[in-house]
Motif scaffolding. Structure first.
Motif, PDB file in Angstrom:
ATOM      1  N   THR A 187      13.830   0.186   7.715  1.00  0.00           N
ATOM      2  CA  THR A 187      14.414   1.262   6.776  1.00  0.00           C
ATOM      3  C   THR A 187      14.088   2.500   7.299  1.00  0.00           C
ATOM      4  O   THR A 187      13.245   2.606   8.280  1.00  0.00           O
ATOM      5  N   THR A 188      14.515   3.689   6.484  1.00  0.00           N
ATOM      6  CA  THR A 188      14.452   4.950   6.712  1.00  0.00           C
ATOM      7  C   THR A 188      12.894   5.113   6.942  1.00  0.00           C
ATOM      8  O   THR A 188      12.514   5.980   7.672  1.00  0.00           O
ATOM      9  N   ALA A 189      12.195   4.749   5.733  1.00  0.00           N
ATOM     10  CA  ALA A 189      10.627   4.880   5.752  1.00  0.00           C
ATOM     11  C   ALA A 189       9.952   4.338   6.824  1.00  0.00           C
ATOM     12  O   ALA A 189       9.119   4.741   7.637  1.00  0.00           O
ATOM     13  N   GLY A 190      10.671   2.992   7.035  1.00  0.00           N
ATOM     14  CA  GLY A 190       9.965   2.129   8.330  1.00  0.00           C
ATOM     15  C   GLY A 190      10.278   2.894   9.554  1.00  0.00           C
ATOM     16  O   GLY A 190       9.226   2.865  10.588  1.00  0.00           O
ATOM     17  N   ALA A 191      11.252   3.507   9.882  1.00  0.00           N
ATOM     18  CA  ALA A 191      11.543   4.343  11.042  1.00  0.00           C
ATOM     19  C   ALA A 191      10.760   5.521  11.035  1.00  0.00           C
ATOM     20  O   ALA A 191      10.167   5.920  12.373  1.00  0.00           O
ATOM     21  N   ALA A 192      10.371   6.169  10.099  1.00  0.00           N
ATOM     22  CA  ALA A 192       9.506   7.420  10.019  1.00  0.00           C
ATOM     23  C   ALA A 192       8.336   7.129  10.441  1.00  0.00           C
ATOM     24  O   ALA A 192       7.219   7.724  11.320  1.00  0.00           O
ATOM     25  N   LEU A 193       7.668   5.816   9.842  1.00  0.00           N
ATOM     26  CA  LEU A 193       6.297   5.406  10.221  1.00  0.00           C
ATOM     27  C   LEU A 193       6.217   4.882  11.666  1.00  0.00           C
ATOM     28  O   LEU A 193       5.332   5.123  12.249  1.00  0.00           O
ATOM     29  N   LEU A 194       7.315   4.170  12.183  1.00  0.00           N
ATOM     30  CA  LEU A 194       7.380   3.673  13.561  1.00  0.00           C
ATOM     31  C   LEU A 194       7.198   4.829  14.528  1.00  0.00           C
ATOM     32  O   LEU A 194       6.626   4.768  15.528  1.00  0.00           O
ATOM     33  N   GLN A 195       7.919   5.930  14.222  1.00  0.00           N
ATOM     34  CA  GLN A 195       7.779   7.012  15.167  1.00  0.00           C
ATOM     35  C   GLN A 195       6.631   7.737  15.324  1.00  0.00           C
ATOM     36  O   GLN A 195       6.173   7.812  16.387  1.00  0.00           O
ATOM     37  N   ARG A 196       5.713   7.773  14.237  1.00  0.00           N
ATOM     38  CA  ARG A 196       4.581   8.288  14.068  1.00  0.00           C
ATOM     39  C   ARG A 196       3.559   7.270  14.762  1.00  0.00           C
ATOM     40  O   ARG A 196       2.513   7.611  15.454  1.00  0.00           O
ATOM     41  N   ARG A 246       0.793  -1.250  -0.152  1.00  0.00           N
ATOM     42  CA  ARG A 246      -0.077   0.002   0.059  1.00  0.00           C
ATOM     43  C   ARG A 246       0.731   1.415   0.017  1.00  0.00           C
ATOM     44  O   ARG A 246       0.544   2.229  -0.680  1.00  0.00           O
ATOM     45  N   LEU A 247       2.130   1.254   1.091  1.00  0.00           N
ATOM     46  CA  LEU A 247       2.877   2.424   0.946  1.00  0.00           C
ATOM     47  C   LEU A 247       3.773   2.603  -0.343  1.00  0.00           C
ATOM     48  O   LEU A 247       4.099   3.494  -0.473  1.00  0.00           O
ATOM     49  N   GLY A 248       4.043   1.279  -0.838  1.00  0.00           N
ATOM     50  CA  GLY A 248       4.845   1.281  -1.985  1.00  0.00           C
ATOM     51  C   GLY A 248       6.536   1.391  -1.594  1.00  0.00           C
ATOM     52  O   GLY A 248       7.247   1.903  -2.302  1.00  0.00           O
ATOM     53  N   VAL A 249       6.602   1.085  -0.217  1.00  0.00           N
ATOM     54  CA  VAL A 249       8.004   1.272   0.235  1.00  0.00           C
ATOM     55  C   VAL A 249       8.190  -0.331   1.189  1.00  0.00           C
ATOM     56  O   VAL A 249       7.270  -0.755   1.589  1.00  0.00           O
ATOM     57  N   ASP A 250       9.687  -0.530   1.208  1.00  0.00           N
ATOM     58  CA  ASP A 250      10.179  -1.525   2.087  1.00  0.00           C
ATOM     59  C   ASP A 250      10.336  -0.752   3.541  1.00  0.00           C
ATOM     60  O   ASP A 250      10.621   0.178   3.615  1.00  0.00           O
ATOM     61  N   LEU A 251       9.490  -1.606   4.609  1.00  0.00           N
ATOM     62  CA  LEU A 251       9.443  -1.129   6.068  1.00  0.00           C
ATOM     63  C   LEU A 251      10.732  -1.710   6.637  1.00  0.00           C
ATOM     64  O   LEU A 251      11.061  -0.960   7.717  1.00  0.00           O
ATOM     65  N   PHE A 252      11.025  -2.787   6.200  1.00  0.00           N
ATOM     66  CA  PHE A 252      12.293  -3.502   7.053  1.00  0.00           C
ATOM     67  C   PHE A 252      13.197  -4.014   6.148  1.00  0.00           C
ATOM     68  O   PHE A 252      12.862  -4.359   5.021  1.00  0.00           O
ATOM     69  N   VAL A 253      14.536  -4.149   6.549  1.00  0.00           N
ATOM     70  CA  VAL A 253      15.403  -4.975   5.877  1.00  0.00           C
ATOM     71  C   VAL A 253      15.973  -6.149   6.820  1.00  0.00           C
ATOM     72  O   VAL A 253      16.025  -5.945   8.004  1.00  0.00           O
ATOM     73  N   ARG A 254      16.443  -7.215   6.333  1.00  0.00           N
ATOM     74  CA  ARG A 254      17.067  -8.326   6.983  1.00  0.00           C
ATOM     75  C   ARG A 254      18.530  -8.028   7.119  1.00  0.00           C
ATOM     76  O   ARG A 254      19.081  -7.570   6.414  1.00  0.00           O
ATOM     77  N   SER A 255      18.746  -8.094   8.474  1.00  0.00           N
ATOM     78  CA  SER A 255      20.300  -7.846   9.007  1.00  0.00           C
ATOM     79  C   SER A 255      20.718  -9.029   9.908  1.00  0.00           C
ATOM     80  O   SER A 255      19.985  -9.974   9.987  1.00  0.00           O
ATOM     81  N   GLY A 256      22.011  -9.093  10.080  1.00  0.00           N
ATOM     82  CA  GLY A 256      22.357 -10.112  10.977  1.00  0.00           C
ATOM     83  C   GLY A 256      21.696 -10.188  12.297  1.00  0.00           C
ATOM     84  O   GLY A 256      21.551 -11.104  12.850  1.00  0.00           O
ATOM     85  N   ARG A 257      21.124  -9.269  12.778  1.00  0.00           N
ATOM     86  CA  ARG A 257      20.295  -9.200  14.294  1.00  0.00           C
ATOM     87  C   ARG A 257      19.048  -9.165  14.046  1.00  0.00           C
ATOM     88  O   ARG A 257      17.977  -9.082  14.677  1.00  0.00           O
ATOM     89  N   GLY A 258      18.286  -9.746  12.604  1.00  0.00           N
ATOM     90  CA  GLY A 258      16.884  -9.902  12.392  1.00  0.00           C
ATOM     91  C   GLY A 258      16.416  -8.793  11.371  1.00  0.00           C
ATOM     92  O   GLY A 258      17.091  -8.098  10.479  1.00  0.00           O
ATOM     93  N   LEU A 259      15.310  -8.189  11.735  1.00  0.00           N
ATOM     94  CA  LEU A 259      14.738  -7.397  10.932  1.00  0.00           C
ATOM     95  C   LEU A 259      14.875  -5.815  11.427  1.00  0.00           C
ATOM     96  O   LEU A 259      14.810  -5.643  12.652  1.00  0.00           O
ATOM     97  N   THR A 260      15.504  -5.005  10.568  1.00  0.00           N
ATOM     98  CA  THR A 260      15.633  -3.873  11.098  1.00  0.00           C
ATOM     99  C   THR A 260      15.032  -2.710  10.056  1.00  0.00           C
ATOM    100  O   THR A 260      14.826  -2.718   8.981  1.00  0.00           O
TER     101      THR A 260
END
Length: 310
Positions: A62-71, A46-60
Motif C-alpha cells: 500500500t502507500t503506507a507499506g511503500a513508505a515503510l519499505l523505502q525506509r 501496531r501501525l494501525g495501517v494495512d501494509l499490503f493489498v492482494r492483487s492478481g500478482r500477489g501482495l502489493t
C-alpha cells in the motif's frame, strides 16, 4: 506508549514485498508461513495501517507499506554496513591509528613504513603528529593521544612497552665555511670543543640537550653554547649563518640546507624507538608491526631487535 520493531521484522517486510507473497518470503527466510503471517499482522496492528493489498500478482505494498519499505531498505543496508564496519575494525582494516614522531624519524624507515601502510590499508584513518620533544612524545602515548611514538629518548614508565628499532649515526651540522667542513671523513667527538654548539632549549627537550652535553663530557671537552632553537629548520638556518654547529641524527642531511655541511661524528649513534602502551588493544597495532617488520631494506642502518627498557 511508543512501539518498537526490530530489524528482523523489517527483513520480513522486505522479503514479502520482494517475493510478492507470504509463502515466498517464508521459504526465503526459512520460516513457517504462519510465523511470517503472524508477524505481518502484528506489525500492521501496531501501525494501525494495512501494509499490503492482494492483487492478481500477489501482495502489493500500500502507500503506507511503500513508505515503510523505502525506509526499511535503507535501515537494513545501514545495519549491514555497521556490522561490516565492526568486523573490519576488529580485523585492523579500518579505524584510527595515531602516530607521534620525532622529526628525524620521517626521513628514513618511518617514511617507507607509512607509505606502505597507506597503500595496504587505505581505509584506515592514519593520523601523524610531529613532536620535537621526547618527553612530550612519551607522555602522549601514556595519555592515549598517540597509539605509537617514534622517538629517540623515551621516558621510563611501567605502563609502556618499547622496541629499539633503528640505530642511526650522529652528525655535526656545520657552517659550510667552517674549517671542519672541509673534510668528509668522520670527525672525532673532541671537535665539539672547537666551535659553538646550537642546541635545543633544555626546557623544551631536556633529553636531547643532555645527550649532546654527555657526548662532550665523555670526550673531555667543555661545550660552548652559541644559540638555541626549537625546530630543525631554525637550527640549520643558524648553522648556515655561522652561529655554530649542531649535533643531530644523520638523516637530517636529506634536507640539503644551503650553507650547511654534515660531517659524521666518529663512534656515535642514536637509537630510534617505537613506544606503545602495554594495554592498548587497538588491532591496528598488529598491522603496523607487520609492516614495520616487512619494510626493512638491506641498506638500512643497523636494525636493533632487542626490546627497550622503558
Amino acid at each position: 506508549m511508543p512501539w518498537r520493531y526490530d530489524l528482523r521484522l523489517l527483513s520480513y517486510l522486505v522479503a514479502i514485498a520482494e517475493e510478492g507473497s507470504v509463502s515466498g518470503a517464508a521459504r526465503r527466510l526459512n520460516l513457517s508461513q504462519p510465523t511470517v503471517s503472524r508477524q505481518l499482522r502484528e506489525l500492521e496492528q501496531r501501525l494501525g495501517v494495512d501494509l499490503f493489498v492482494r492483487s492478481g500478482r500477489g501482495l502489493t505494498p500500500t502507500t503506507a507499506g511503500a513508505a515503510l519499505l523505502q525506509r526499511a531498505t535503507r535501515v537494513l543496508a545501514e545495519a549491514d554496513a555497521l556490522l561490516n564496519d565492526v568486523r573490519l575494525a576488529a580485523q585492523g582494516l579500518t579505524g584510527r591509528l595515531t602516530i607521534g614522531f620525532t622529526a628525524s624519524a620521517i626521513h628514513g624507515a618511518l617514511g617507507r613504513v607509512l607509505g606502505r601502510f597507506r597503500t595496504e590499508l587505505p581505509d584506515v584513518d592514519l593520523r601523524l603528529v610531529e613532536v620535537f620533544d621526547d618527553v612530550e612524545l612519551t607522555a602522549g602515548v601514556v595519555d592515549g593521544t598517540f597509539d605509537v611514538s617514534v622517538q629517540r629518548l623515551p621516558i621510563h614508565d611501567t605502563r609502556l612497552a618499547g622496541r629499539a628499532w633503528i640505530r642511526e649515526p650522529l652528525s655535526l651540522f656545520l657552517p659550510a665555511a667552517h674549517p671542519l667542513a672541509k673534510r668528509r671523513d668522520p670527525a672525532p667527538v673532541t671537535v665539539l670543543g672547537d666551535l659553538p654548539l646550537i642546541l635545543w632549549p633544555r626546557e623544551a627537550s631536556p633529553r636531547a640537550y643532555d645527550e649532546v652535553l654527555a657526548l662532550c663530557t665523555r670526550a673531555g671537552v667543555v661545550p660552548r653554547i652559541g644559540a638555541e632553537a626549537r625546530t630543525v629548520q631554525t637550527i640549520l638556518a643558524l648553522a648556515a649563518a655561522g652561529f655554530g654547529g649542531a649535533v643531530m641524527a644523520d638523516s637530517y642531511r636529506v634536507l640539503h640546507r644551503e650553507g650547511v655541511v654534515a660531517r659524521r661524528l666518529a663512534g656515535t649513534s642514536t637509537v630510534v624507538y617505537l613506544v606503545w602502551r602495554k594495554d592498548d588493544a587497538n588491532p591496528l597495532l598488529a598491522r603496523f608491526w607487520a609492516i614495520v617488520n616487512a619494510t626493512a631494506l638491506p641498506g638500512d642502518p643497523e636494525d636493533v631487535e632487542a626490546p627497550a627498557r622503558l
